[in-house]
Design an enzyme around this catalytic site. Structure first.
Site, PDB file in Angstrom:
ATOM      1  N   ARG A   3       0.818  -1.197  -0.062  1.00 42.96           N
ATOM      2  CA  ARG A   3      -0.017   0.013  -0.003  1.00 42.96           C
ATOM      3  C   ARG A   3       0.888   1.230   0.027  1.00 42.96           C
ATOM      4  O   ARG A   3       0.455   2.344   0.330  1.00 42.96           O
ATOM      5  CB  ARG A   3      -1.118  -0.117   1.062  1.00 42.96           C
ATOM      6  CG  ARG A   3      -1.746  -1.418   1.070  1.00 42.96           C
ATOM      7  CD  ARG A   3      -2.915  -1.142   2.374  1.00 42.96           C
ATOM      8  NE  ARG A   3      -3.412  -2.627   2.675  1.00 42.96           N
ATOM      9  CZ  ARG A   3      -4.264  -3.183   1.747  1.00 42.96           C
ATOM     10  NH1 ARG A   3      -4.838  -2.441   0.666  1.00 42.96           N
ATOM     11  NH2 ARG A   3      -4.828  -4.260   2.064  1.00 42.96           N
ATOM     12  N   ASN A   4       2.182   0.956  -0.306  1.00 43.20           N
ATOM     13  CA  ASN A   4       3.160   2.083  -0.150  1.00 43.20           C
ATOM     14  C   ASN A   4       3.428   2.893  -1.648  1.00 43.20           C
ATOM     15  O   ASN A   4       3.857   2.059  -2.486  1.00 43.20           O
ATOM     16  CB  ASN A   4       4.428   1.533   0.197  1.00 43.20           C
ATOM     17  CG  ASN A   4       5.659   2.443   0.398  1.00 43.20           C
ATOM     18  OD1 ASN A   4       5.746   3.453  -0.568  1.00 43.20           O
ATOM     19  ND2 ASN A   4       6.521   2.484   1.330  1.00 43.20           N
ATOM     20  N   ALA A   5       2.739   3.856  -1.908  1.00 43.28           N
ATOM     21  CA  ALA A   5       2.982   4.317  -3.098  1.00 43.28           C
ATOM     22  C   ALA A   5       4.246   4.555  -3.588  1.00 43.28           C
ATOM     23  O   ALA A   5       4.493   4.462  -4.885  1.00 43.28           O
ATOM     24  CB  ALA A   5       2.255   5.601  -3.276  1.00 43.28           C
ATOM     25  N   GLY A   6       5.318   4.855  -2.989  1.00 44.77           N
ATOM     26  CA  GLY A   6       6.623   5.001  -3.305  1.00 44.77           C
ATOM     27  C   GLY A   6       7.074   3.677  -3.811  1.00 44.77           C
ATOM     28  O   GLY A   6       7.826   3.644  -4.959  1.00 44.77           O
ATOM     29  N   ASP A  55       9.872  -8.546   0.645  1.00 44.44           N
ATOM     30  CA  ASP A  55      10.163  -8.371   2.004  1.00 44.44           C
ATOM     31  C   ASP A  55      11.655  -8.321   2.185  1.00 44.44           C
ATOM     32  O   ASP A  55      12.494  -8.765   1.595  1.00 44.44           O
ATOM     33  CB  ASP A  55      10.037  -9.909   2.822  1.00 44.44           C
ATOM     34  CG  ASP A  55       9.813  -9.796   4.251  1.00 44.44           C
ATOM     35  OD1 ASP A  55       9.017  -8.763   4.865  1.00 44.44           O
ATOM     36  OD2 ASP A  55      10.327 -10.807   5.018  1.00 44.44           O
ATOM     37  N   PHE A  96      13.900   5.735   5.581  1.00 46.37           N
ATOM     38  CA  PHE A  96      12.930   5.113   6.738  1.00 46.37           C
ATOM     39  C   PHE A  96      13.598   3.958   7.280  1.00 46.37           C
ATOM     40  O   PHE A  96      14.754   3.525   7.139  1.00 46.37           O
ATOM     41  CB  PHE A  96      11.574   4.839   6.123  1.00 46.37           C
ATOM     42  CG  PHE A  96      11.582   3.920   5.404  1.00 46.37           C
ATOM     43  CD1 PHE A  96      11.461   2.471   5.838  1.00 46.37           C
ATOM     44  CD2 PHE A  96      11.461   4.036   3.909  1.00 46.37           C
ATOM     45  CE1 PHE A  96      11.311   1.321   4.756  1.00 46.37           C
ATOM     46  CE2 PHE A  96      11.618   3.127   3.059  1.00 46.37           C
ATOM     47  CZ  PHE A  96      11.434   1.671   3.449  1.00 46.37           C
ATOM     48  N   ASP A 139      17.606   3.346   7.764  1.00 45.59           N
ATOM     49  CA  ASP A 139      18.503   4.321   6.809  1.00 45.59           C
ATOM     50  C   ASP A 139      19.509   5.097   7.638  1.00 45.59           C
ATOM     51  O   ASP A 139      20.713   5.185   6.939  1.00 45.59           O
ATOM     52  CB  ASP A 139      17.588   5.003   6.003  1.00 45.59           C
ATOM     53  CG  ASP A 139      16.972   4.165   4.846  1.00 45.59           C
ATOM     54  OD1 ASP A 139      17.460   2.728   4.640  1.00 45.59           O
ATOM     55  OD2 ASP A 139      15.947   4.605   4.068  1.00 45.59           O
TER      56      ASP A 139
END
Length: 200
Positions: free
Chosen positions: A9-12, A72, A155, A158
């Site tokens: 669901r992560n647009a990036g 993953d 995130f 990092d």
């Protein structure tokens, strides 16, 4: 146009994979899991990155009847025997609390000298077809762990991983710089020929 689902669901992530597919000349209708809101999230019960990626990809492929890609990833620290690994997102006990995970890891490594702070990000990317066909590839980003966080991009871990050959952490790189060397970028790029072969 053939549709391909990415289990996120992560647009990036969707933007990143779309760009990689386009660069390879694959014209696919790439959508995220949000396109099928009735499908519940899959519990990651595998004990490897590859198992978890396959669990998610197969679940989406079965539920939609369409080819699905999932990934993953996590941080593997040498002196911790590869931990936190698949537990990276919930290392502190609460899933997705990046700051708590980071703080706990730094505390655990507090007395570890620079020469023993080797680590790498690992990513497994899986493609599953509705007929059960599956393929998995992996990508890695090696580096060393800083003693204190630096940088505000990215995130997770990092801010403390400094890639080999770099003077900056992953969180100090621009998104384009990070995507060019990232474990996820490498895994997605390695998966592209497989997508081309099996999906078209």
């Amino acid at each position: 146009m053939k549709r391909l689902i990415l289990a996120t669901r992560n647009a990036g992530k969707i933007t990143e994979l779309h760009a990689i597919l386009a660069d390879a000349g694959l014209d696919l209708d790439l959508v995220g899991a949000d396109a099928y809101p009735d499908i519940p999230d899959v519990r990651e019960t595998g004990v490897t990155f590859a198992e978890n990626a396959l669990l998610k990809a197969h679940a989406l492929a079965r539920a939609t009847g369409l080819p699905a890609v999932a990934d993953d990833s996590g941080l593997c620290v040498d002196v911790l025997g590869g931990a936190p690994g698949i537990l990276s997102a919930r290392w502190s006990g609460t899933h997705g609390d990046d700051q708590a995970n980071l703080n706990l890891l730094l505390a655990q490594l507090g007395d570890i000298a620079d020469e023993h702070r080797g680590a790498h990000f690992a990513c497994a990317a899986a493609l599953a077809l509705p007929d059960g066909t599956e393929r998995v590839v992996e990508g890695h980003l090696k580096g060393t762990l800083r003693h204190t966080p630096s940088g505000t991009n990215g995130f997770g871990y990092d801010p403390i991983l400094q890639p080999e050959g770099e003077t900056r952490t992953c969180a100090e790189l621009t998104p384009a710089e990070k995507n060019a060397i990232s474990h996820r970028g490498k895994a997605f790029r390695a998966l592209v020929p497989v997508v081309g072969e099996l999906v078209g």
